[in-house]
Structure formats: C-alpha cells, structure tokens
Write a protein that holds these residues in place. Sequence first.
Motif, PDB file in Angstrom:
ATOM      1  N   TYR A  80       0.850  -1.186   0.000  1.00 23.27           N
ATOM      2  CA  TYR A  80       0.000   0.000   0.000  1.00 23.27           C
ATOM      3  C   TYR A  80       0.885   1.235   0.000  1.00 23.27           C
ATOM      4  CZ  TYR A  80       0.890   0.370   5.061  1.00 23.27           C
ATOM      5  OH  TYR A  80       1.481   0.487   6.294  1.00 23.27           O
ATOM      6  N   LEU A  81       0.281   2.393  -0.194  1.00 29.99           N
ATOM      7  CA  LEU A  81       1.002   3.664  -0.153  1.00 29.99           C
ATOM      8  C   LEU A  81       0.590   4.418   1.101  1.00 29.99           C
ATOM      9  CD1 LEU A  81       0.527   4.844  -3.857  1.00 29.99           C
ATOM     10  CD2 LEU A  81       2.492   3.664  -2.870  1.00 29.99           C
ATOM     11  N   GLU A  82       1.493   5.247   1.559  1.00 27.70           N
ATOM     12  CA  GLU A  82       1.146   6.135   2.666  1.00 27.70           C
ATOM     13  C   GLU A  82       1.572   7.549   2.310  1.00 27.70           C
ATOM     14  OE1 GLU A  82       1.305   6.640   7.480  1.00 27.70           O
ATOM     15  OE2 GLU A  82       2.422   4.996   6.564  1.00 27.70           O
ATOM     16  N   ILE A  83       0.588   8.445   2.301  1.00 29.55           N
ATOM     17  CA  ILE A  83       0.904   9.858   2.129  1.00 29.55           C
ATOM     18  C   ILE A  83       1.203  10.370   3.524  1.00 29.55           C
ATOM     19  CG2 ILE A  83       0.074  12.141   1.450  1.00 29.55           C
ATOM     20  CD1 ILE A  83      -1.714  10.755  -0.614  1.00 29.55           C
ATOM     21  N   TRP A  84       2.477  10.606   3.777  1.00 28.72           N
ATOM     22  CA  TRP A  84       2.909  11.003   5.107  1.00 28.72           C
ATOM     23  C   TRP A  84       2.593  12.468   5.355  1.00 28.72           C
ATOM     24  CZ3 TRP A  84       3.537   9.058   9.533  1.00 28.72           C
ATOM     25  CH2 TRP A  84       4.298   9.678  10.515  1.00 28.72           C
ATOM     26  N   LYS A  85       2.931  13.297   4.395  1.00 27.93           N
ATOM     27  CA  LYS A  85       2.656  14.726   4.525  1.00 27.93           C
ATOM     28  C   LYS A  85       2.364  15.288   3.141  1.00 27.93           C
ATOM     29  CE  LYS A  85       5.686  15.225   8.501  1.00 27.93           C
ATOM     30  NZ  LYS A  85       6.884  15.845   9.039  1.00 27.93           N
ATOM     31  N   LEU A  86       1.473  16.245   3.082  1.00 29.91           N
ATOM     32  CA  LEU A  86       1.128  16.928   1.842  1.00 29.91           C
ATOM     33  C   LEU A  86       0.908  18.387   2.199  1.00 29.91           C
ATOM     34  CD1 LEU A  86      -1.279  15.722  -0.877  1.00 29.91           C
ATOM     35  CD2 LEU A  86      -1.479  18.034  -0.012  1.00 29.91           C
ATOM     36  N   GLU A  87       1.505  19.266   1.418  1.00 33.03           N
ATOM     37  CA  GLU A  87       1.363  20.697   1.714  1.00 33.03           C
ATOM     38  C   GLU A  87       1.403  21.507   0.430  1.00 33.03           C
ATOM     39  OE1 GLU A  87       3.311  24.074   4.669  1.00 33.03           O
ATOM     40  OE2 GLU A  87       4.495  22.321   4.145  1.00 33.03           O
ATOM     41  N   VAL A  88       0.559  22.535   0.376  1.00 30.70           N
ATOM     42  CA  VAL A  88       0.534  23.489  -0.719  1.00 30.70           C
ATOM     43  C   VAL A  88       0.780  24.865  -0.103  1.00 30.70           C
ATOM     44  CG1 VAL A  88      -0.865  24.491  -2.572  1.00 30.70           C
ATOM     45  CG2 VAL A  88      -1.127  22.061  -1.989  1.00 30.70           C
ATOM     46  N   LEU A  89       1.716  25.617  -0.686  1.00 26.33           N
ATOM     47  CA  LEU A  89       1.988  26.963  -0.164  1.00 26.33           C
ATOM     48  C   LEU A  89       0.717  27.807  -0.249  1.00 26.33           C
ATOM     49  CD1 LEU A  89       5.534  27.722  -1.624  1.00 26.33           C
ATOM     50  CD2 LEU A  89       4.935  27.266   0.763  1.00 26.33           C
ATOM     51  N   PRO A  90       0.506  28.698   0.726  1.00 24.69           N
ATOM     52  CA  PRO A  90      -0.748  29.463   0.785  1.00 24.69           C
ATOM     53  C   PRO A  90      -1.132  30.177  -0.504  1.00 24.69           C
ATOM     54  CG  PRO A  90       0.526  29.818   2.776  1.00 24.69           C
ATOM     55  CD  PRO A  90       1.397  29.022   1.843  1.00 24.69           C
ATOM     56  N   GLN A  91      -0.193  30.788  -1.184  1.00 28.87           N
ATOM     57  CA  GLN A  91      -0.522  31.544  -2.400  1.00 28.87           C
ATOM     58  C   GLN A  91      -0.924  30.653  -3.574  1.00 28.87           C
ATOM     59  OE1 GLN A  91       2.462  31.353  -0.903  1.00 28.87           O
ATOM     60  NE2 GLN A  91       4.166  31.682  -2.313  1.00 28.87           N
ATOM     61  N   TYR A  92      -0.745  29.328  -3.442  1.00 31.00           N
ATOM     62  CA  TYR A  92      -1.107  28.387  -4.504  1.00 31.00           C
ATOM     63  C   TYR A  92      -2.287  27.484  -4.112  1.00 31.00           C
ATOM     64  CZ  TYR A  92       3.378  29.884  -6.297  1.00 31.00           C
ATOM     65  OH  TYR A  92       4.431  30.648  -6.744  1.00 31.00           O
ATOM     66  N   GLN A  93      -2.854  27.712  -2.943  1.00 31.08           N
ATOM     67  CA  GLN A  93      -3.980  26.904  -2.505  1.00 31.08           C
ATOM     68  C   GLN A  93      -5.230  27.240  -3.317  1.00 31.08           C
ATOM     69  OE1 GLN A  93      -4.204  27.393   1.771  1.00 31.08           O
ATOM     70  NE2 GLN A  93      -2.291  26.283   2.079  1.00 31.08           N
ATOM     71  N   HIS A  94      -6.164  26.303  -3.351  1.00 26.75           N
ATOM     72  CA  HIS A  94      -7.439  26.437  -4.062  1.00 26.75           C
ATOM     73  C   HIS A  94      -7.248  26.501  -5.579  1.00 26.75           C
ATOM     74  CE1 HIS A  94      -9.127  26.924  -0.108  1.00 26.75           C
ATOM     75  NE2 HIS A  94      -8.319  27.932   0.112  1.00 26.75           N
ATOM     76  N   LYS A  95      -6.181  25.867  -6.059  1.00 27.14           N
ATOM     77  CA  LYS A  95      -5.922  25.766  -7.500  1.00 27.14           C
ATOM     78  C   LYS A  95      -5.919  24.297  -7.941  1.00 27.14           C
ATOM     79  CE  LYS A  95      -3.030  29.938  -7.658  1.00 27.14           C
ATOM     80  NZ  LYS A  95      -4.050  30.822  -8.135  1.00 27.14           N
ATOM     81  N   GLY A  96      -6.260  23.382  -7.019  1.00 23.85           N
ATOM     82  CA  GLY A  96      -6.320  21.970  -7.357  1.00 23.85           C
ATOM     83  C   GLY A  96      -4.993  21.230  -7.261  1.00 23.85           C
ATOM     84  N   LEU A  97      -3.961  21.882  -6.728  1.00 20.29           N
ATOM     85  CA  LEU A  97      -2.643  21.244  -6.673  1.00 20.29           C
ATOM     86  C   LEU A  97      -2.604  20.087  -5.679  1.00 20.29           C
ATOM     87  CD1 LEU A  97      -0.299  24.376  -6.882  1.00 20.29           C
ATOM     88  CD2 LEU A  97      -1.255  22.993  -8.730  1.00 20.29           C
ATOM     89  N   GLY A  98      -3.249  20.230  -4.537  1.00 21.41           N
ATOM     90  CA  GLY A  98      -3.286  19.154  -3.547  1.00 21.41           C
ATOM     91  C   GLY A  98      -4.000  17.931  -4.103  1.00 21.41           C
ATOM     92  N   LEU A  99      -5.122  18.151  -4.771  1.00 25.97           N
ATOM     93  CA  LEU A  99      -5.849  17.038  -5.375  1.00 25.97           C
ATOM     94  C   LEU A  99      -5.045  16.403  -6.505  1.00 25.97           C
ATOM     95  CD1 LEU A  99      -9.521  18.376  -5.390  1.00 25.97           C
ATOM     96  CD2 LEU A  99      -8.559  16.555  -3.969  1.00 25.97           C
ATOM     97  N   LYS A 100      -4.273  17.205  -7.221  1.00 22.82           N
ATOM     98  CA  LYS A 100      -3.415  16.667  -8.286  1.00 22.82           C
ATOM     99  C   LYS A 100      -2.370  15.717  -7.694  1.00 22.82           C
ATOM    100  CE  LYS A 100      -1.955  17.026 -12.646  1.00 22.82           C
ATOM    101  NZ  LYS A 100      -2.727  16.664 -13.809  1.00 22.82           N
ATOM    102  N   LEU A 101      -1.796  16.068  -6.541  1.00 21.45           N
ATOM    103  CA  LEU A 101      -0.840  15.179  -5.880  1.00 21.45           C
ATOM    104  C   LEU A 101      -1.524  13.882  -5.451  1.00 21.45           C
ATOM    105  CD1 LEU A 101       1.170  17.721  -3.704  1.00 21.45           C
ATOM    106  CD2 LEU A 101       2.059  16.391  -5.630  1.00 21.45           C
ATOM    107  N   VAL A 102      -2.716  13.996  -4.883  1.00 26.31           N
ATOM    108  CA  VAL A 102      -3.456  12.804  -4.450  1.00 26.31           C
ATOM    109  C   VAL A 102      -3.813  11.933  -5.653  1.00 26.31           C
ATOM    110  CG1 VAL A 102      -5.579  11.974  -3.364  1.00 26.31           C
ATOM    111  CG2 VAL A 102      -4.315  13.872  -2.334  1.00 26.31           C
ATOM    112  N   ASP A 103      -4.235  12.549  -6.749  1.00 22.09           N
ATOM    113  CA  ASP A 103      -4.560  11.781  -7.949  1.00 22.09           C
ATOM    114  C   ASP A 103      -3.333  11.041  -8.481  1.00 22.09           C
ATOM    115  OD1 ASP A 103      -7.218  12.501  -7.869  1.00 22.09           O
ATOM    116  OD2 ASP A 103      -7.027  14.079  -9.386  1.00 22.09           O
ATOM    117  N   PHE A 104      -2.167  11.666  -8.364  1.00 29.60           N
ATOM    118  CA  PHE A 104      -0.923  10.997  -8.767  1.00 29.60           C
ATOM    119  C   PHE A 104      -0.724   9.732  -7.932  1.00 29.60           C
ATOM    120  CE2 PHE A 104       3.582  10.217  -7.999  1.00 29.60           C
ATOM    121  CZ  PHE A 104       4.036  10.009  -9.299  1.00 29.60           C
ATOM    122  N   ALA A 105      -0.907   9.847  -6.620  1.00 28.07           N
ATOM    123  CA  ALA A 105      -0.761   8.678  -5.746  1.00 28.07           C
ATOM    124  C   ALA A 105      -1.797   7.609  -6.113  1.00 28.07           C
ATOM    125  CB  ALA A 105      -0.899   9.088  -4.282  1.00 28.07           C
TER     126      ALA A 105
END
Length: 152
Positions: A80-105
Amino acid sequence: MAITVENLKMNFKTMDEFKSFKEYGLEELSMLEEFQIYMIEDNASSPFYGIYYGDKLAARMCLYVKKNGADLLEDGSEKYLEIWKLEVLPQYQHKGLGLKLVDFAKSFNLPILTRPKVKSHTFWEKAGFTSLSESSSRLIWDPSAATGQKIS
C-alpha cells in the motif's frame, strides 16, 4: 500551463525550496528533516513529489510504498502507499494542486493511507478517503471501492 507531478531531486536546490515551506507551514508538516536524512543516506529513490508553478515549488508530498499491510487493510493487500505529509503553499492553494498530488498517488492503484493534519479532514474526504476504522484517526482510499472491483 500544464500541471505535472514530478519526483523531486535529492539536491541542495530542492532542500532550499523545502525551507520556504517551513516558513509558511506548521512544524507537523515540515519535511525538511526527512529530506535531509534521505540526502545524507544518498538514497537514489526519493519519496518526495512536487508540483512546480512556473519555477517555484508550490506543492509537495511525501509518499511511501509500504509492505505488510494485510494486518491493516480489510482486503488483505500486502502493498500500500502512505501519504505522510502533503502541503501546498498558501498563495497556490485552491488551484487543485493538492488534489493533483493525491490523484498521482491514486494512479498506482494501491490502497492509500494517510493521517490528516491541521484541520485537513474535509480535503481528504473530498479526495475520496474514508476512516480506516471507527477508532482510528487514519484515513484510507481503496481503489477497489473507487472502481467497484476487488483487488486481488
């Protein structure tokens, strides 16, 4: 601009980029110490992935491949995979970057475990994660539940 997830290089440039996250993020999201350990060990494979927005590292996650998950996972999956930590810098939040990382996983089509940090439970639910158990603070994404097929 195409948004792509890339495996982060283990070098001093990436380490400097991680320091900019530590300025913004909470201590529990800091990945600098983990990065330094991997760099010292001269580990060729990096568990760190990121998204660059222009030439700036805007989002990052630490993604580990784990084994012996049969005790944790209902379907008996060993790997299995474990996402230990995920972070998006404040000025880039709400642009779908966090979900893009999760979709990659998710593209590895393995169960994914995570432990939500700093009031991020809603984000993980939006990404399709559910509680591992009633008594656990860990969340899971199960590819068989997402596709309706059981993993063998």
